[in-house]
Design a protein around this motif. Sequence first.
Motif, mmCIF file in Angstrom:
data_model
loop_
_atom_site.group_PDB
_atom_site.id
_atom_site.type_symbol
_atom_site.label_atom_id
_atom_site.label_comp_id
_atom_site.label_asym_id
_atom_site.label_seq_id
_atom_site.Cartn_x
_atom_site.Cartn_y
_atom_site.Cartn_z
ATOM 1 N N ALA A 1 0.838 -1.204 0.000
ATOM 2 C CA ALA A 1 0.000 0.000 0.000
ATOM 3 C C ALA A 1 0.872 1.254 0.000
ATOM 4 O O ALA A 1 0.571 2.229 -0.709
ATOM 5 N N SER A 2 1.955 1.231 0.764
ATOM 6 C CA SER A 2 2.874 2.370 0.798
ATOM 7 C C SER A 2 3.557 2.541 -0.563
ATOM 8 O O SER A 2 3.721 3.662 -1.054
ATOM 9 N N ARG A 3 3.928 1.438 -1.178
ATOM 10 C CA ARG A 3 4.540 1.486 -2.502
ATOM 11 C C ARG A 3 3.578 2.103 -3.507
ATOM 12 O O ARG A 3 3.968 2.935 -4.335
ATOM 13 N N LYS A 4 2.325 1.707 -3.436
ATOM 14 C CA LYS A 4 1.315 2.253 -4.345
ATOM 15 C C LYS A 4 1.189 3.760 -4.162
ATOM 16 O O LYS A 4 1.108 4.518 -5.132
ATOM 17 N N LYS A 5 1.202 4.210 -2.912
ATOM 18 C CA LYS A 5 1.122 5.632 -2.612
ATOM 19 C C LYS A 5 2.322 6.384 -3.186
ATOM 20 O O LYS A 5 2.177 7.456 -3.775
ATOM 21 N N GLN A 6 3.521 5.801 -3.028
ATOM 22 C CA GLN A 6 4.731 6.426 -3.567
ATOM 23 C C GLN A 6 4.691 6.472 -5.096
ATOM 24 O O GLN A 6 5.114 7.464 -5.699
ATOM 25 N N LEU A 7 4.164 5.418 -5.704
ATOM 26 C CA LEU A 7 4.065 5.383 -7.161
ATOM 27 C C LEU A 7 3.085 6.443 -7.666
ATOM 28 O O LEU A 7 3.335 7.095 -8.683
#
Length: 75
Positions: free
Chosen positions: A46-52
């Motif tokens: 979820a954090s990766r998605k936010k960063q992307l």
Amino acid sequence: KRAVMPSENEIRENLTDAGCSRDETESILTCIRSGDIKAAEKIIAASRKKQLQKLHESQRCIDRLDYLCFQMRSI
């Protein structure tokens, strides 16, 4: 050969460097401590998605600035 789990400090530093919030970092570490790696991976995803999403927004901003410069050169 199986990989060795990094220390909690290494994990914390990596998550902080990756832009995870304090709450995200603590939640991930809590999951890891309790052995719930799947839950930790879900929070990381979820954090990766936010960063992307942030990356894509930054790219849109750069594209707009580039287009403005292009238009100005055409004047």
